[in-house]
Design an enzyme around this catalytic site. Structure first.
Site, PDB file in Angstrom:
ATOM      1  N   GLU A 188       0.979  -1.245   0.023  1.00  0.00           N
ATOM      2  CA  GLU A 188      -0.126   0.083  -0.123  1.00  0.00           C
ATOM      3  C   GLU A 188       1.090   1.145   0.028  1.00  0.00           C
ATOM      4  O   GLU A 188       1.488   1.642   1.006  1.00  0.00           O
ATOM      5  CB  GLU A 188      -0.924   0.136   1.378  1.00  0.00           C
ATOM      6  N   CYS A 227      -2.285   9.587   2.265  1.00  0.00           N
ATOM      7  CA  CYS A 227      -1.751   8.996   1.212  1.00  0.00           C
ATOM      8  C   CYS A 227      -2.714   9.305   0.051  1.00  0.00           C
ATOM      9  O   CYS A 227      -2.347   9.696  -1.145  1.00  0.00           O
ATOM     10  CB  CYS A 227      -1.492   7.462   1.519  1.00  0.00           C
TER      11      CYS A 227
HETATM   12  P1  NAD Z   1       8.122   4.859   5.045  1.00  0.00           P
HETATM   13  O1  NAD Z   1       8.016   3.963   3.788  1.00  0.00           O
HETATM   14  O2  NAD Z   1       9.162   5.650   5.232  1.00  0.00           O
HETATM   15  O3  NAD Z   1       7.923   3.793   6.456  1.00  0.00           O
HETATM   16  C1  NAD Z   1       6.833   2.889   6.549  1.00  0.00           C
HETATM   17  C2  NAD Z   1       7.455   1.850   7.544  1.00  0.00           C
HETATM   18  O4  NAD Z   1       8.371   1.264   6.729  1.00  0.00           O
HETATM   19  C3  NAD Z   1       7.797   2.286   8.776  1.00  0.00           C
HETATM   20  O5  NAD Z   1       7.142   1.363   9.756  1.00  0.00           O
HETATM   21  C4  NAD Z   1       9.185   2.337   8.745  1.00  0.00           C
HETATM   22  O6  NAD Z   1      10.001   2.159   9.973  1.00  0.00           O
HETATM   23  C5  NAD Z   1       9.598   1.062   7.864  1.00  0.00           C
HETATM   24  N1  NAD Z   1      10.755   1.425   7.016  1.00  0.00           N
HETATM   25  C6  NAD Z   1      11.616   2.472   6.878  1.00  0.00           C
HETATM   26  N2  NAD Z   1      12.860   2.428   6.203  1.00  0.00           N
HETATM   27  C7  NAD Z   1      12.804   0.667   6.006  1.00  0.00           C
HETATM   28  C8  NAD Z   1      13.570   0.050   5.496  1.00  0.00           C
HETATM   29  N3  NAD Z   1      14.763   0.383   4.631  1.00  0.00           N
HETATM   30  N4  NAD Z   1      13.405  -1.115   5.104  1.00  0.00           N
HETATM   31  C9  NAD Z   1      12.142  -1.625   5.877  1.00  0.00           C
HETATM   32  N5  NAD Z   1      11.314  -0.707   6.347  1.00  0.00           N
HETATM   33  C10 NAD Z   1      11.638   0.348   6.433  1.00  0.00           C
HETATM   34  O7  NAD Z   1       6.752   5.490   5.200  1.00  0.00           O
HETATM   35  P2  NAD Z   1       6.134   6.617   6.056  1.00  0.00           P
HETATM   36  O8  NAD Z   1       6.926   7.836   5.774  1.00  0.00           O
HETATM   37  O9  NAD Z   1       5.995   6.121   7.341  1.00  0.00           O
HETATM   38  O10 NAD Z   1       4.767   6.894   5.217  1.00  0.00           O
HETATM   39  C11 NAD Z   1       4.498   7.753   4.046  1.00  0.00           C
HETATM   40  C12 NAD Z   1       4.375   7.212   3.265  1.00  0.00           C
HETATM   41  O11 NAD Z   1       3.404   6.201   3.219  1.00  0.00           O
HETATM   42  C13 NAD Z   1       3.795   8.047   2.041  1.00  0.00           C
HETATM   43  O12 NAD Z   1       4.248   7.714   0.715  1.00  0.00           O
HETATM   44  C14 NAD Z   1       2.377   7.643   1.836  1.00  0.00           C
HETATM   45  O13 NAD Z   1       1.652   8.021   0.357  1.00  0.00           O
HETATM   46  C15 NAD Z   1       2.302   6.201   1.952  1.00  0.00           C
HETATM   47  N6  NAD Z   1       1.010   5.689   2.506  1.00  0.00           N
HETATM   48  C16 NAD Z   1       0.488   4.862   1.803  1.00  0.00           C
HETATM   49  C17 NAD Z   1      -1.032   4.343   2.539  1.00  0.00           C
HETATM   50  C18 NAD Z   1      -1.674   3.513   1.571  1.00  0.00           C
HETATM   51  O14 NAD Z   1      -2.878   3.029   1.991  1.00  0.00           O
HETATM   52  N7  NAD Z   1      -1.361   3.231   0.333  1.00  0.00           N
HETATM   53  C19 NAD Z   1      -1.159   4.979   3.468  1.00  0.00           C
HETATM   54  C20 NAD Z   1      -0.468   5.652   4.323  1.00  0.00           C
HETATM   55  C21 NAD Z   1       0.901   6.026   3.874  1.00  0.00           C
END
Ligand code: NAD
Length: 470
Positions: free
Chosen positions: A212, A246
């Site tokens: 997602e 998002c």
């Molecule tokens: P992110 O990708 O930075 O982090 C998401 C999760 O991944 C966190 O739990 C983080 O600890 C983990 N993470 C970070 N780096 C990682 C790595 N190298 N390897 C594995 N895991 C890792 O995203 P964010 O800043 O928390 O959220 C914002 C993003 O999420 C935006 O792009 C937004 O559009 C998207 N989002 C999508 C939806 C959806 O339903 N499609 C919903 C909410 C947010």
């Protein structure tokens, strides 16, 4: 739970799921009821935790964190008997005498990694789907919302044994450690950049994934749209959660002759929503804060770069690093090659871009990665139908925004860069289930025996008949 306990918990969950008969439906229903009761009893704590994390107003927590999870639980409770029933499948004439069916079995031990922006909703709603499908689950909530993540850990430890559901807190390093394990399914919500890392890791174990992700979700405003209604809905959808959503409208494409009127209405709705008494938006208790100073800095830079490139500030632009405050900001005349129009904004800045013909809109949308959501405001069926048919996106809303998320009967998710695999309601249950096909034959019988070797002339005739008629 400590990071050092990861291998032990994973092993215990694997053993439990293998030993147990498929989790009885009654115990899945009981798990859902326990979560529901806990949420109802701890609503205040959830509001407080998220307020501490990024100043989110309690009413907004109710609306966008608690309500969607309760609605997901109620929908699952109502539908679980039907979803878990085996489905009879028809068979072709060549398989006459057999019985075919599909059953939904739990995938097994699943990992859910969630983001910070709807920290309760986007962790607990997928958990509900995973438990409805009968799985064991490890949750890794975001490190950027420590108060909400600890509360989720508390909830899970009160309601489940670690070999059923466990929470492993932490950031990137913890996620990387978890991703090395051979999970039966990984449900990841976050950025496209990290989504790629998750998929690369999942490939090592051939774990299935639901991604997602995010991206730039456009809103298109046609000349026929009711401008006041459109402005009100766009201002609500964009500035909810301080733009950190998002599926928030990332930018607006508006027909050039109605741009001015739309902007006027939008600016007036910013005041109506967040400054009705004229005390300043930073005093409003209806407006969230930005999650971290790095995020604030990134947004600040995106805006100043666009303004340096001749974008026009229609309203907002005020930033207060002490308060982690970024005012609701609307900009017009934004250059398409500025970072504001190249990156997902994920904050309270709304660029408004003019167009003169629908073909330009379609070209603009199609030359970017496929969006998670696409919004069209128009009273013209022809206009709406063309956008539906000539673009691709995870979801669409016509004459509204955000509300597609609230219907559990609609699959929620992206396409390519905005993710794949769907969630919510039956689609969430399906994501965490293996659709197992079962065909039953009678001993000694098979209509395909004439096709067995040796391949004589008679066999060939039977094969020819099959190719031609069956
Ligand atoms: P992110 O990708 O930075 O982090 C998401 C999760 O991944 C966190 O739990 C983080 O600890 C983990 N993470 C970070 N780096 C990682 C790595 N190298 N390897 C594995 N895991 C890792 O995203 P964010 O800043 O928390 O959220 C914002 C993003 O999420 C935006 O792009 C937004 O559009 C998207 N989002 C999508 C939806 C959806 O339903 N499609 C919903 C909410 C947010």
């Amino acid at each position: 739970m400590q990071t050092s306990q990861i291998p032990e918990i994973f092993k215990a969950q694997k053993i439990r799921i293998r030993q147990a008969e498929v989790q009885p439906i009654a115990s899945r229903i009981a798990s859902l009821a326990r979560i529901k009761r806990w949420i109802e009893q701890n609503r205040r704590q959830i509001q407080d935790a998220i307020f501490k994390d990024f100043g989110k107003p309690p009413a907004e927590v109710d609306l966008s964190e608690i309500y969607p999870v309760l609605s997901e639980i109620k929908h699952a409770q109502k539908s679980i008997e039907q979803w878990t029933r085996s489905i009879r499948a028809a068979a072709p004439v060549a398989l006459i005498g057999t019985k075919s069916r599909v059953i939904y079995e739990p995938k097994g031990v699943c990992l859910i990694i969630s983001p910070w922006n709807f920290p309760f909703n986007l962790t607990v709603a997928p958990l509900v789907s995973a438990l409805t499908a009968g799985n064991r689950v490890i949750l890794k909530p975001s490190e950027l919302t420590p108060n909400c993540s600890s509360l989720i850990e508390k909830m899970v430890s009160e309601l489940f044994d670690p070999d059923e559901v466990a929470v492993i807190p932490g950031g990137k390093e913890v996620a990387e450690q978890l991703l090395k394990l051979p999970f039966d399914h990984i449900f990841f919500t976050g950025s496209p950049k990290v989504g790629k890392i998750v998929m690369q890791n999942a490939a090592q174990n051939l774990s299935s994934v639901t991604l997602e992700l995010g991206g730039k979700s456009p809103a298109v405003v046609d000349v026929s749209a009711n401008l006041e209604d459109t402005a009100e809905k766009l201002v609500w959808g964009k500035f909810l959660n301080c733009g950190q959503t998002c599926i928030a409208p990332d930018y607006v494409l508006v027909e050039e002759t109605v741009e001015e009127a739309l902007l006027e209405h939008m600016i007036s709705y910013v005041d109506k929503f967040f400054d009705p008494e004229g005390e300043g938006i930073d005093a409003s208790n209806s407006y969230s804060r930005i999650i971290s100073s790095q995020h604030l800095q990134r947004l600040d830079l995106l805006l100043s770069e666009a303004l340096d490139e001749q974008a026009f500030l229609e309203c907002g632009g005020v930033v207060d690093y002490q308060q982690m405050y970024f005012a609701p900001t609307i900009v017009s005349k934004v250059g398409l090659d500025t970072r504001l129009m190249q990156e997902e904004i994920f904050g309270p800045i709304l660029p408004v871009i003019c167009y003169s013909k629908l073909s330009e809109v379609i070209e603009q949308i199609n030359q970017r990665p496929k969006p998670l959501a696409l919004y069209v405001f128009s009273e013209s069926k022809t206009f709406v139908d063309r956008v539906i048919k000539e673009t691709s996106s995870g979801s669409m809303a016509i004459n509204d925004c955000i509300i597609q998320f609230m219907n559990p009967n609609l699959p929620f998710g992206g396409v390519n860069n905005s993710g794949f695999g769907k969630s919510h309601g039956f689609r969430g249950f399906q994501a965490f289930s293996n659709e197992k096909s079962i065909i039953t034959q009678k001993t000694g019988m098979t209509s395909v025996k004439p096709l067995y070797p040796p391949y004589t002339g008679l066999t060939q005739k039977a094969i020819d008949l099959l190719l031609k008629y069956l």
